[in-house]
Design an enzyme around this catalytic site. Structure first.
Site, PDB file in Angstrom:
ATOM      1  N   GLY A  38       0.803  -1.220   0.000  1.00 53.96           N
ATOM      2  CA  GLY A  38       0.000   0.000   0.000  1.00 53.96           C
ATOM      3  C   GLY A  38       0.832   1.266   0.000  1.00 53.96           C
ATOM      4  CG  ASP A  59       6.610  -7.115  -0.777  1.00 50.46           C
ATOM      5  OD1 ASP A  59       6.268  -8.281  -0.499  1.00 50.46           O
ATOM      6  OD2 ASP A  59       5.962  -6.122  -0.429  1.00 50.46           O
ATOM      7  CE  LYS A  83       1.736  -7.695  -2.098  1.00 43.81           C
ATOM      8  NZ  LYS A  83       1.534  -7.062  -0.783  1.00 43.81           N
ATOM      9  CB  ALA A 130       9.948  -7.897  12.977  1.00 47.28           C
ATOM     10  CB  THR A 131      10.033  -5.289   8.402  1.00 43.86           C
ATOM     11  OG1 THR A 131       9.750  -6.675   8.245  1.00 43.86           O
ATOM     12  CG2 THR A 131      10.727  -4.772   7.151  1.00 43.86           C
ATOM     13  CB  CYS A 170      16.881   6.316  15.226  1.00 45.43           C
ATOM     14  SG  CYS A 170      16.735   5.113  16.572  1.00 45.43           S
ATOM     15  CB  CYS A 173      14.334   7.850  19.562  1.00 38.27           C
ATOM     16  SG  CYS A 173      16.116   7.879  19.441  1.00 38.27           S
ATOM     17  CB  CYS A 186      -3.711  -3.402   6.381  1.00 43.32           C
ATOM     18  SG  CYS A 186      -2.817  -1.864   6.473  1.00 43.32           S
TER      19      CYS A 186
HETATM   20 ZN    ZN Z   1      17.250   6.085  18.560  1.00 43.60          ZN
END
Ligand code: ZN
Length: 247
Positions: A38, A59, A83, A130-131, A170, A173, A186
């Protein structure tokens, strides 16, 4: 640029904030795009149409009928194909000049770091923590600007994390790894189709600005969209000195 390129990109060249110099930066740039769903759809479509010279698209999934409601880089006849292959075909029909590397993999760890190291900007359009954390770690380690996006239900988020800027926060954070943030996907929660388009399009805009070095990006800010009331707001982000990734 040759005559055809001067025409193709003329509406960018007319903008003093981009011009020939900015367009040449886009043509010479390499963007790493995580996810061809998406968010990855509008991201890849705009980066390709705008002339970003190289796009690496990662992907591991196949196009599914349930994707077509929002994943606008794919076509009905692409259901069942990878994809990244489906996206590469669409991008080639829009702008055959762009070199698209289609990687049908779920990238992580060292592999992800190696890919980030080769890119000028990284765009995260993945749908899981995780990704997102793996992409963030790779960007912090290789000091690459990360344009992060998320969309679920009627809600969207976009932020830019640029480790080249001193004191920059980042992603971790904001959302610490192993933190309390619940995974909302989704596939379970649903998503209003244009929200992915709005968020992905903003990600593309931010990446083009990062590459061209123009304007003020969302670095250090989080943009929040509520599409149900159509309200946008931004909040300032701070680096967490105790962050396990960048602290
Ligand atoms: Zn950080």
């Amino acid at each position: 640029m040759n005559d055809e390129q001067l025409l193709r990109y003329s509406r960018h060249i007319l903008l003093p904030e981009i011009g020939i110099e900015g367009q040449e930066k886009l043509l010479a740039a390499h963007a790493l795009v995580i996810g061809a769903g998406g968010l990855g759809s509008p991201v890849a479509l705009y980066l390709a149409s705008a002339g970003v010279g190289r796009i690496t698209l990662c992907d591991n999934e196949d196009v599914d009928l349930t994707n077509l409601q929002r994943q606008i880089v794919h076509r009905t006849e692409s259901v069942g194909r990878k994809k990244v292959e489906s996206a590469r075909a669409t991008l080639a029909s829009i702008n055959p000049e762009v070199k698209v590397a289609a990687l049908p993999e779920r990238v992580d760890g060292r592999r992800l770091e190696a890919l980030a190291a080769q890119a000028d900007v990284v765009l995260d359009g993945s749908d899981n923590f995780a990704t997102r954390h793996a992409v963030n770690r790779a960007c912090v380690r290789t000091r690459k600007p990360l344009v992060s996006g998320a969309a679920v239900r009627f809600d969207g988020q976009v932020a830019v994390f640029d480790p080249r800027q001193p004191g920059a926060p980042c992603y971790a954070c904001l959302f610490p790894e192993g933190g309390e943030s619940e995974e909302v996907r989704c596939a379970v929660m649903g998503v209003f189709a244009p929200v992915t388009g709005i968020v992905g399009t903003i990600q593309a805009a931010e990446a083009l600005k990062v590459i061209a070095g123009t304007g003020e990006t969302l670095a250090g800010r989080l943009l929040l969209l509520d599409a149900l009331t159509m309200q946008l707001r931004t909040i300032n982000l701070r680096k967490d000195p105790a962050c396990q990734v960048c602290g």
